[in-house]
Motif scaffolding. Structure first.
Motif, PDB file in Angstrom:
ATOM      1  N   GLY A  28      24.920 -24.042  32.844  1.00  0.00           N
ATOM      2  CA  GLY A  28      24.620 -23.087  31.799  1.00  0.00           C
ATOM      3  C   GLY A  28      23.894 -23.745  30.655  1.00  0.00           C
ATOM      4  O   GLY A  28      23.380 -24.865  30.761  1.00  0.00           O
ATOM      5  N   ALA A  29      23.875 -23.065  29.517  1.00  0.00           N
ATOM      6  CA  ALA A  29      23.195 -23.550  28.316  1.00  0.00           C
ATOM      7  C   ALA A  29      24.210 -24.158  27.367  1.00  0.00           C
ATOM      8  O   ALA A  29      25.414 -23.839  27.416  1.00  0.00           O
ATOM      9  CB  ALA A  29      22.455 -22.388  27.641  1.00  0.00           C
ATOM     10  N   GLU A  46      25.348 -15.636  35.951  1.00  0.00           N
ATOM     11  CA  GLU A  46      26.709 -16.085  36.247  1.00  0.00           C
ATOM     12  C   GLU A  46      26.890 -16.205  37.749  1.00  0.00           C
ATOM     13  O   GLU A  46      26.281 -15.475  38.532  1.00  0.00           O
ATOM     14  CB  GLU A  46      27.742 -15.109  35.674  1.00  0.00           C
ATOM     15  CG  GLU A  46      27.766 -15.043  34.158  1.00  0.00           C
ATOM     16  CD  GLU A  46      28.867 -14.135  33.647  1.00  0.00           C
ATOM     17  OE1 GLU A  46      29.550 -13.523  34.494  1.00  0.00           O
ATOM     18  OE2 GLU A  46      29.030 -14.038  32.427  1.00  0.00           O
ATOM     19  N   ASP A  47      27.766 -17.125  38.115  1.00  0.00           N
ATOM     20  CA  ASP A  47      28.036 -17.320  39.537  1.00  0.00           C
ATOM     21  C   ASP A  47      29.423 -17.930  39.688  1.00  0.00           C
ATOM     22  O   ASP A  47      29.980 -18.511  38.750  1.00  0.00           O
ATOM     23  CB  ASP A  47      26.979 -18.232  40.166  1.00  0.00           C
ATOM     24  CG  ASP A  47      26.890 -18.035  41.670  1.00  0.00           C
ATOM     25  OD1 ASP A  47      27.759 -17.327  42.214  1.00  0.00           O
ATOM     26  OD2 ASP A  47      25.967 -18.601  42.288  1.00  0.00           O
ATOM     27  N   MET A  48      29.975 -17.815  40.911  1.00  0.00           N
ATOM     28  CA  MET A  48      31.303 -18.359  41.237  1.00  0.00           C
ATOM     29  C   MET A  48      31.132 -19.326  42.405  1.00  0.00           C
ATOM     30  O   MET A  48      30.612 -18.953  43.462  1.00  0.00           O
ATOM     31  CB  MET A  48      32.264 -17.240  41.619  1.00  0.00           C
ATOM     32  CG  MET A  48      32.376 -16.132  40.570  1.00  0.00           C
ATOM     33  SD  MET A  48      33.232 -16.645  39.077  1.00  0.00           S
ATOM     34  CE  MET A  48      34.881 -16.802  39.694  1.00  0.00           C
ATOM     35  N   GLY A 108      24.631 -20.494  35.254  1.00  0.00           N
ATOM     36  CA  GLY A 108      23.275 -20.584  35.790  1.00  0.00           C
ATOM     37  C   GLY A 108      22.361 -21.386  34.885  1.00  0.00           C
ATOM     38  O   GLY A 108      22.744 -21.826  33.793  1.00  0.00           O
ATOM     39  N   VAL A 109      21.127 -21.590  35.357  1.00  0.00           N
ATOM     40  CA  VAL A 109      20.149 -22.371  34.601  1.00  0.00           C
ATOM     41  C   VAL A 109      19.844 -21.653  33.298  1.00  0.00           C
ATOM     42  O   VAL A 109      19.504 -20.456  33.301  1.00  0.00           O
ATOM     43  CB  VAL A 109      18.870 -22.574  35.434  1.00  0.00           C
ATOM     44  CG1 VAL A 109      17.831 -23.355  34.626  1.00  0.00           C
ATOM     45  CG2 VAL A 109      19.187 -23.298  36.738  1.00  0.00           C
ATOM     46  N   ASP A 110      20.003 -22.367  32.196  1.00  0.00           N
ATOM     47  CA  ASP A 110      19.775 -21.846  30.840  1.00  0.00           C
ATOM     48  C   ASP A 110      20.655 -20.637  30.536  1.00  0.00           C
ATOM     49  O   ASP A 110      20.331 -19.821  29.668  1.00  0.00           O
ATOM     50  CB  ASP A 110      18.306 -21.483  30.637  1.00  0.00           C
ATOM     51  CG  ASP A 110      17.391 -22.699  30.760  1.00  0.00           C
ATOM     52  OD1 ASP A 110      17.884 -23.812  30.462  1.00  0.00           O
ATOM     53  OD2 ASP A 110      16.225 -22.541  31.166  1.00  0.00           O
ATOM     54  N   ALA A 165      21.282 -19.715  48.645  1.00  0.00           N
ATOM     55  CA  ALA A 165      20.296 -18.795  48.082  1.00  0.00           C
ATOM     56  C   ALA A 165      20.956 -17.771  47.184  1.00  0.00           C
ATOM     57  O   ALA A 165      20.411 -17.363  46.159  1.00  0.00           O
ATOM     58  CB  ALA A 165      19.521 -18.105  49.212  1.00  0.00           C
ATOM     59  N   SER A 166      22.164 -17.357  47.535  1.00  0.00           N
ATOM     60  CA  SER A 166      22.927 -16.414  46.710  1.00  0.00           C
ATOM     61  C   SER A 166      24.385 -16.562  47.062  1.00  0.00           C
ATOM     62  O   SER A 166      24.757 -17.199  48.045  1.00  0.00           O
ATOM     63  CB  SER A 166      22.445 -14.969  46.939  1.00  0.00           C
ATOM     64  OG  SER A 166      22.733 -14.574  48.268  1.00  0.00           O
ATOM     65  N   THR A 167      25.204 -15.927  46.271  1.00  0.00           N
ATOM     66  CA  THR A 167      26.632 -15.965  46.569  1.00  0.00           C
ATOM     67  C   THR A 167      26.985 -15.140  47.786  1.00  0.00           C
ATOM     68  O   THR A 167      28.107 -15.227  48.287  1.00  0.00           O
ATOM     69  CB  THR A 167      27.407 -15.431  45.367  1.00  0.00           C
ATOM     70  OG1 THR A 167      26.903 -14.141  45.038  1.00  0.00           O
ATOM     71  CG2 THR A 167      27.249 -16.354  44.175  1.00  0.00           C
TER      72      THR A 167
END
Length: 664
Positions: free
Chosen positions: A615-616, A593-595, A587-589, A265-267
């Motif tokens: 990402g895009a 940002e995420d690790m 992330g989507v489009d 759900a989240s980092t």
């Protein structure tokens, strides 16, 4: 004087005869003659003139001078064996000295010796053969000399009183010759007989015919046979290269297959969830081990230690080179003797070691400490040729100078070493774009070495690239042991020799220029940074290997790579415990940002991410290594500790980039 009565002649001929008899008679001069009449019309003038030539010459022709008379040629002397008047007139030649006369032959009073009486032949002759007889004539086999031999002595005074003996030729018997080879017909007959004998000896089995009416009986409880096991990789073989698009370092352990990606759900998801998911398969109990065949702990430890030592010693990536590296740092160039520095270095660098591999490593490390790349002459295009001694004391050289110094010291130390020239993917090399053809073949511009190490193996090395690197027209000194430890297959991915005999691949294959320049992949490769290699991460096992990753493919992308070898230990061979590796996504489009940390089993790192979550198009995806957490070294930090730190808030982290991809 009394008148003398002239004699009377009865005829004119008598008068002419009398006048000819007088000695003082002179004939009266001839009277002038008339011209001849003109020739008749049918007669040629030349005949008329020729008919009376004397008259014309006497009357009209002028007097001609007398012809010179021919010199009198002396006559040849007459031969002695000729007779006649000629021989009397010619002068005689002087006589030669006659040879002395032969002595007279004495008349022999002795009678000539009489020949011995001929004895009658006692050889029995058969009666005359008929015209149709096929018997061989026996008379033709007897020599006349064998019946009545004649003495070879030439004396005429000797007499032979004893009768001569006659010897007959031996009887003709059959010669013992080898048998003739069989004819074609006889050979065929013999072959047919042998085939018949073989068929008679074999047991003829009736063929099994399938019957459609026969029911298929299933084998209840039967277990399918397993495929044959693959042979284990020998310990001394170098890691194969990624020439055919496969991973260059093969391992006995494989990462788990890709699975469905379950995004948290989240980092800051709870740590318990991650730890439980990772421990799930490990809670299963292993099958029991038979106690009777179980070895003791001492036996297990002895076998494990012995196997690991042999593998590490044969693997140059994990071999302990601390001894030759420390020796190489003790002899700077300014402390060398001016007389024969090459012989001195060969003695002090290679003398303490018995292994050719350690000797080769000591020379390689010494070049890093004492020779810098001559960027002034390289970029100024004024490279000067120097001898090996001058290069050692000058302390600067280009790739050719590095290779010449290394070869000179190695040969003085008793190693087999060659200088290899060709093309290198170093400074100035630009990878090809998508669909771009390779340039014309030109394997020039770089130089390196090949040296014979342990077990007679030829090892490729690059002392120039192992000493440092060039960037922004400046030399950056930095030891790169990978240029000594890489396998020849991996070394050949960035080095193409002008002489095809210097590839030294274990499989003996000669790559083409196009294969080398384009690389094992047709597409552009992902960017790999040297900091990853220092941490034991292999650039030849990266997946995906392509630089561009499609976003809208609808697939799950597996990010995966391994260590440089199985037995590489980060604490013993590297700088400490391994860093935590993470994938930075957009992330989507590209909206968040995420690790994403990577899973590891000690040899492989991997993680599965949907392509759309990366990402895009146009954005980048990075492989990061967590280096510091709250201003402390992050070596050995686990994934659980990373999530705990982020969930606590008030933290600081820094990263090192290992690789980069572009989204398309």
């Amino acid at each position: 004087m009394a008148d003398v009565e002239e004699p009377k002649f009865n005829s004119l001929s008598d008068r002419i005869a009398a006048l000819n008899g007088q000695k003082n008679f002179t004939a009266p001069p001839p009277s002038a003659r008339r011209r001849p009449p003109p020739p008749p019309p049918g007669k040629p003038i030349a005949q008329v003139i020729a008919s009376d030539t004397n008259a014309l010459v006497t009357s009209k022709s002028p007097s001609l001078p007398a012809r010179p008379q021919k010199p009198i040629v002396p006559s040849l002397p007459q031969r002695t064996n000729t007779s006649g008047p000629t021989s009397q007139n010619s002068p005689s030649l002087p006589m030669r000295d006659a040879p002395p006369p032969l002595p007279g032959r004495k008349n022999s009073t002795l009678p000539s010796p009489a020949l011995p009486a001929r004895r009658a032949s006692t050889q029995p002759f058969p009666s005359r053969r008929g015209s149709n007889s096929s018997d061989v004539s026996h008379i033709s086999t007897i020599s006349n000399l064998s019946l009545n031999p004649v003495s070879s002595r030439t004396s005429t005074t000797s007499t032979e009183t004893q009768p001569t003996r006659r010897f007959l030729a031996p009887a003709l018997d059959q010669a013992k010759l080898p048998p003739l080879p069989p004819s074609r017909k006889e050979g065929e007959v013999q072959a047919a007989q042998r085939a018949a004998e073989r068929e008679a000896a074999e047991v003829i089995k009736a063929p099994l015919l399938s019957t459609r009416s026969a029911p298929v009986v299933p084998h209840v409880g039967s277990r399918p046979s397993l495929p044959p096991r693959l042979p284990s990789r020998p310990g001394n073989s170098p890691a194969p290269s990624q020439v055919d698009g496969n991973s260059s370092v093969s391992s006995r352990r494989l990462p788990p297959p890709p699975s469905a990606f379950v995004r948290p759900a989240s980092t800051f998801e709870s740590l318990k969830t991650h730890s439980t998911a990772s421990r799930g398969p490990r809670d299963e109990a292993p099958p029991p081990v038979p106690i009777s065949s179980r070895p003791t702990f001492a036996q297990i430890d002895a076998v494990t230690v012995r196997a690991s030592v042999n593998e590490v010693k044969s693997c140059l990536l994990c071999r302990d080179f601390s001894a030759p590296d420390s020796v190489a740092a003790q002899y700077p160039s300014h402390s060398l003797p001016r007389h024969d520095p090459v012989g001195y270095l060969a003695s002090v660098l290679c003398g303490p070691f018995q292994s050719p591999t350690d000797k080769a490593r000591a020379i390689f490390t010494w070049c890093h400490h004492n020779i810098a790349y001559n960027v002034e002459e390289f970029f100024g295009k004024c490279i000067k040729g120097r001898s090996v001694d001058e290069t050692i004391f000058h302390g600067k050289a280009v790739c050719q100078g590095y290779a010449e110094v290394y070869r000179a010291i190695a040969e003085r130390a008793g190693l087999q070493c060659v200088l290899v020239s060709g093309h290198g993917k170093g400074y100035g090399y630009t990878p090809l774009g998508s669909g771009e053809p390779p340039p014309r073949k030109n394997p020039t511009g770089h130089a390196w070495n090949a040296v014979c190490i342990d077990n007679g193996e030829w090892k490729l090395l690059d002392a120039c690239w192992g000493a440092g690197s060039v960037g922004n027209q400046q030399y950056h000194k930095g030891f790169n042991p990978k240029m000594f430890c890489l396998s020849n297959e991996q070394f050949g991915l960035k080095h193409f020799p002008s002489n095809e005999a210097y590839f030294f691949r274990s499989d003996g294959r000669i790559p083409t220029w196009e294969e080398y320049y384009i690389g094992p992949m047709q597409a552009e490769k992902a960017e790999f940074y040297g900091t990853a290699g220092d941490e034991g991460v292999s650039e030849y096992t990266f997946s995906p290997a392509e630089k561009h990753i499609p976003v809208y493919s609808g697939e799950v992308v597996r990010f995966q790579f391994s260590k440089i070898c199985e037995h590489w230990d980060p604490e013993r061979h590297g700088k400490g415990k391994s860093y935590l590796l993470l994938i930075k996504i957009q992330g989507v489009d590209g909206r968040k940002e995420d690790m994403v940390p990577l899973e590891t089993d000690g040899f492989w790192w991997w993680t599965d991410i949907p392509a759309r979550d990366l990402g895009a198009p146009g954005q980048n995806v990075f492989l990061y290594a967590l280096t510091t957490v709250n201003n402390k070294d992050a070596r050995g930090v686990t994934k659980e500790e990373f999530f705990r730190t982020k969930s606590g808030g008030g933290y600081s982290m820094s990263w090192a980039v290992f690789a980069k991809w572009e989204l398309a």
